[in-house]
Design a protein around this motif. Structure first.
Motif, PDB file in Angstrom:
ATOM      1  N   GLY A  43     103.481  56.208 -26.602  1.00  8.79           N
ATOM      2  CA  GLY A  43     102.703  55.092 -26.056  1.00  8.79           C
ATOM      3  C   GLY A  43     102.597  55.173 -24.540  1.00  8.79           C
ATOM      4  O   GLY A  43     101.512  54.994 -23.969  1.00  8.79           O
ATOM      5  N   LEU A  46     100.290  58.018 -23.409  1.00 11.33           N
ATOM      6  CA  LEU A  46      98.873  57.671 -23.557  1.00 11.33           C
ATOM      7  C   LEU A  46      98.452  56.704 -22.443  1.00 11.33           C
ATOM      8  O   LEU A  46      97.344  56.793 -21.918  1.00 11.33           O
ATOM      9  CB  LEU A  46      98.621  57.060 -24.940  1.00 11.33           C
ATOM     10  CG  LEU A  46      98.845  58.040 -26.100  1.00 11.33           C
ATOM     11  CD1 LEU A  46      98.863  57.309 -27.434  1.00 11.33           C
ATOM     12  CD2 LEU A  46      97.769  59.128 -26.095  1.00 11.33           C
ATOM     13  N   ALA A  83      94.043  65.426 -29.689  1.00  6.12           N
ATOM     14  CA  ALA A  83      93.145  64.424 -30.286  1.00  6.12           C
ATOM     15  C   ALA A  83      93.424  63.055 -29.684  1.00  6.12           C
ATOM     16  O   ALA A  83      92.498  62.298 -29.376  1.00  6.12           O
ATOM     17  CB  ALA A  83      93.336  64.384 -31.803  1.00  6.12           C
ATOM     18  N   GLN A  84      94.704  62.740 -29.479  1.00  8.47           N
ATOM     19  CA  GLN A  84      95.059  61.425 -28.957  1.00  8.47           C
ATOM     20  C   GLN A  84      94.663  61.278 -27.483  1.00  8.47           C
ATOM     21  O   GLN A  84      94.134  60.239 -27.082  1.00  8.47           O
ATOM     22  CB  GLN A  84      96.546  61.169 -29.205  1.00  8.47           C
ATOM     23  CG  GLN A  84      96.791  60.989 -30.699  1.00  8.47           C
ATOM     24  CD  GLN A  84      98.240  60.977 -31.107  1.00  8.47           C
ATOM     25  OE1 GLN A  84      99.068  61.618 -30.469  1.00  8.47           O
ATOM     26  NE2 GLN A  84      98.549  60.265 -32.177  1.00  8.47           N
ATOM     27  N   ALA A  87      90.972  60.781 -27.341  1.00  9.33           N
ATOM     28  CA  ALA A  87      90.599  59.414 -27.734  1.00  9.33           C
ATOM     29  C   ALA A  87      90.693  58.482 -26.538  1.00  9.33           C
ATOM     30  O   ALA A  87      89.818  57.640 -26.313  1.00  9.33           O
ATOM     31  CB  ALA A  87      91.515  58.920 -28.861  1.00  9.33           C
TER      32      ALA A  87
ATOM     33  N   GLN B  84      93.158  59.716 -33.516  1.00 11.36           N
ATOM     34  CA  GLN B  84      92.506  59.013 -32.416  1.00 11.36           C
ATOM     35  C   GLN B  84      92.666  57.497 -32.545  1.00 11.36           C
ATOM     36  O   GLN B  84      92.943  56.814 -31.562  1.00 11.36           O
ATOM     37  CB  GLN B  84      91.048  59.462 -32.318  1.00 11.36           C
ATOM     38  CG  GLN B  84      90.991  60.912 -31.840  1.00 11.36           C
ATOM     39  CD  GLN B  84      89.641  61.559 -31.940  1.00 11.36           C
ATOM     40  OE1 GLN B  84      88.851  61.232 -32.813  1.00 11.36           O
ATOM     41  NE2 GLN B  84      89.373  62.490 -31.046  1.00 11.36           N
ATOM     42  N   SER B  86      95.132  56.023 -34.085  1.00  4.31           N
ATOM     43  CA  SER B  86      96.546  55.711 -33.829  1.00  4.31           C
ATOM     44  C   SER B  86      96.826  55.723 -32.325  1.00  4.31           C
ATOM     45  O   SER B  86      97.607  54.914 -31.826  1.00  4.31           O
ATOM     46  CB  SER B  86      97.473  56.672 -34.577  1.00  4.31           C
ATOM     47  OG  SER B  86      97.572  57.904 -33.905  1.00  4.31           O
ATOM     48  N   ALA B  87      96.153  56.611 -31.591  1.00  5.21           N
ATOM     49  CA  ALA B  87      96.331  56.656 -30.130  1.00  5.21           C
ATOM     50  C   ALA B  87      95.907  55.326 -29.510  1.00  5.21           C
ATOM     51  O   ALA B  87      96.578  54.799 -28.626  1.00  5.21           O
ATOM     52  CB  ALA B  87      95.510  57.801 -29.532  1.00  5.21           C
ATOM     53  N   VAL B  88      94.795  54.777 -29.990  1.00  5.43           N
ATOM     54  CA  VAL B  88      94.300  53.510 -29.449  1.00  5.43           C
ATOM     55  C   VAL B  88      95.304  52.393 -29.734  1.00  5.43           C
ATOM     56  O   VAL B  88      95.628  51.593 -28.849  1.00  5.43           O
ATOM     57  CB  VAL B  88      92.914  53.174 -30.041  1.00  5.43           C
ATOM     58  CG1 VAL B  88      92.468  51.778 -29.625  1.00  5.43           C
ATOM     59  CG2 VAL B  88      91.888  54.216 -29.590  1.00  5.43           C
ATOM     60  N   MET B  90      98.569  52.642 -30.252  1.00  4.58           N
ATOM     61  CA  MET B  90      99.774  52.850 -29.442  1.00  4.58           C
ATOM     62  C   MET B  90      99.523  52.473 -27.986  1.00  4.58           C
ATOM     63  O   MET B  90     100.377  51.893 -27.315  1.00  4.58           O
ATOM     64  CB  MET B  90     100.227  54.309 -29.528  1.00  4.58           C
ATOM     65  CG  MET B  90     100.828  54.649 -30.883  1.00  4.58           C
ATOM     66  SD  MET B  90     101.520  56.321 -30.904  1.00  4.58           S
ATOM     67  CE  MET B  90     100.074  57.255 -31.350  1.00  4.58           C
TER      68      MET B  90
END
Lengths: 179, 179
Positions: A43, A46, A83-84, A87, B84, B86-88, B90
């Motif tokens: 977290g 990101l 990918a994350q 995003a 993607q 899940s990234a949002v 988190m």
């Protein structure tokens, strides 16, 4: 046309801003890398990517954001992080209403070197030449971000023509139905 | 302990809020699905997921967010979208300083059904029973989000003991070095 290129990654996220139009010399406005600590929790990593991308958007006000399209052929762990991070970059752009374009690694390589299978060194060399830099940007993620921005500027005219053709076709088809 | 469970996905992102402590009856505070249109562009879909998650965080003020850990064994396209989304989720939690926990699908299944290889129907049936609902939450993504929240509440005591043991060990090791 001013484009922010983003080579997404959690440990190193390459960012580069290029201005210009297809067929004219291009100008680099900035290049860098957003880094996050591998041992921080996901977290917070990101969040650090978000803060980094926001800073680049604030400073350079790009009209387009070009992000590398992620494939999952590679290493599983890396791909998830990529990918994350991608995003987060897309989300930051969408929040500001900035159009996002995705380009595959081979599209980017083909755009700047003429070959979709060029290696890192070749991409770095061409980015250096096209932007008239004194040395290749380091690390490779930074050079890749600039290559993405260049690719977007060069592919945009063709993509716009395609979009216009589709729009025209759709308009005609609608006219046909209502007639 | 109030937990928001998130079963990440771009087309359907399951969300469910459960309150309780391990060993006591649990209470469902809310369940739903955040949907985005498959033909919208990726940036806007991620934006819609962000707005949806923010709304759930605003309404329920969870102390923890439990997100399904994404693996890439499955279908390539689906996995990218899941990673993607899940990234949002988190990112939204991290921005508010809410701790995020990741649980694998088999951890979640094992927690609520006793078997890491339970099917959707079994998970739905146990979620219904554990939360004393009149019918299984639909769609499956919503039931999975509740299962994630339950899993987190039940695993938290063990995870806390582990964290405390690690902290103690680290403190002792530091003491040893400075002595």
């Amino acid at each position: 046309m001013r484009v922010l290129g983003v080579d997404p990654g959690l440990t190193r996220c390459g960012v580069g801003v290029v201005e210009g139009v297809a067929g004219r010399p291009l100008t680099m406005l900035g290049v860098g890398v957003i880094r996050t600590l591998p041992d921080a929790d996901l977290g917070h990593r990101l969040l650090a990517v978000e803060q980094g991308v926001e800073k680049w958007l604030d400073e350079h006000r790009p009209e387009f954001v070009a992000v590398e399209r992620v494939f999952s052929q590679h290493n599983v762990r890396t791909v998830m992080g990529t990918a994350q991070a991608s995003a987060v970059a897309m989300l930051c752009a969408a929040r500001r209403g900035i159009p996002v374009a995705l380009h595959t690694p081979s599209e980017v390589k083909a755009a700047v070197t003429g070959s979709g299978r060029a290696d890192k060194a070749q991409v770095g060399a061409m980015v250096t030449r096209l932007l008239r830099l004194s040395a290749p940007p380091k690390p490779a993620d930074a050079a890749d971000a600039l290559a993405l921005a260049i690719c977007h500027i060069w592919r945009a005219p063709a993509q716009n023509r395609l979009r216009q053709a589709v729009a025209l076709h759709t308009a005609n088809a609608t006219k046909g139905r209502t007639a």
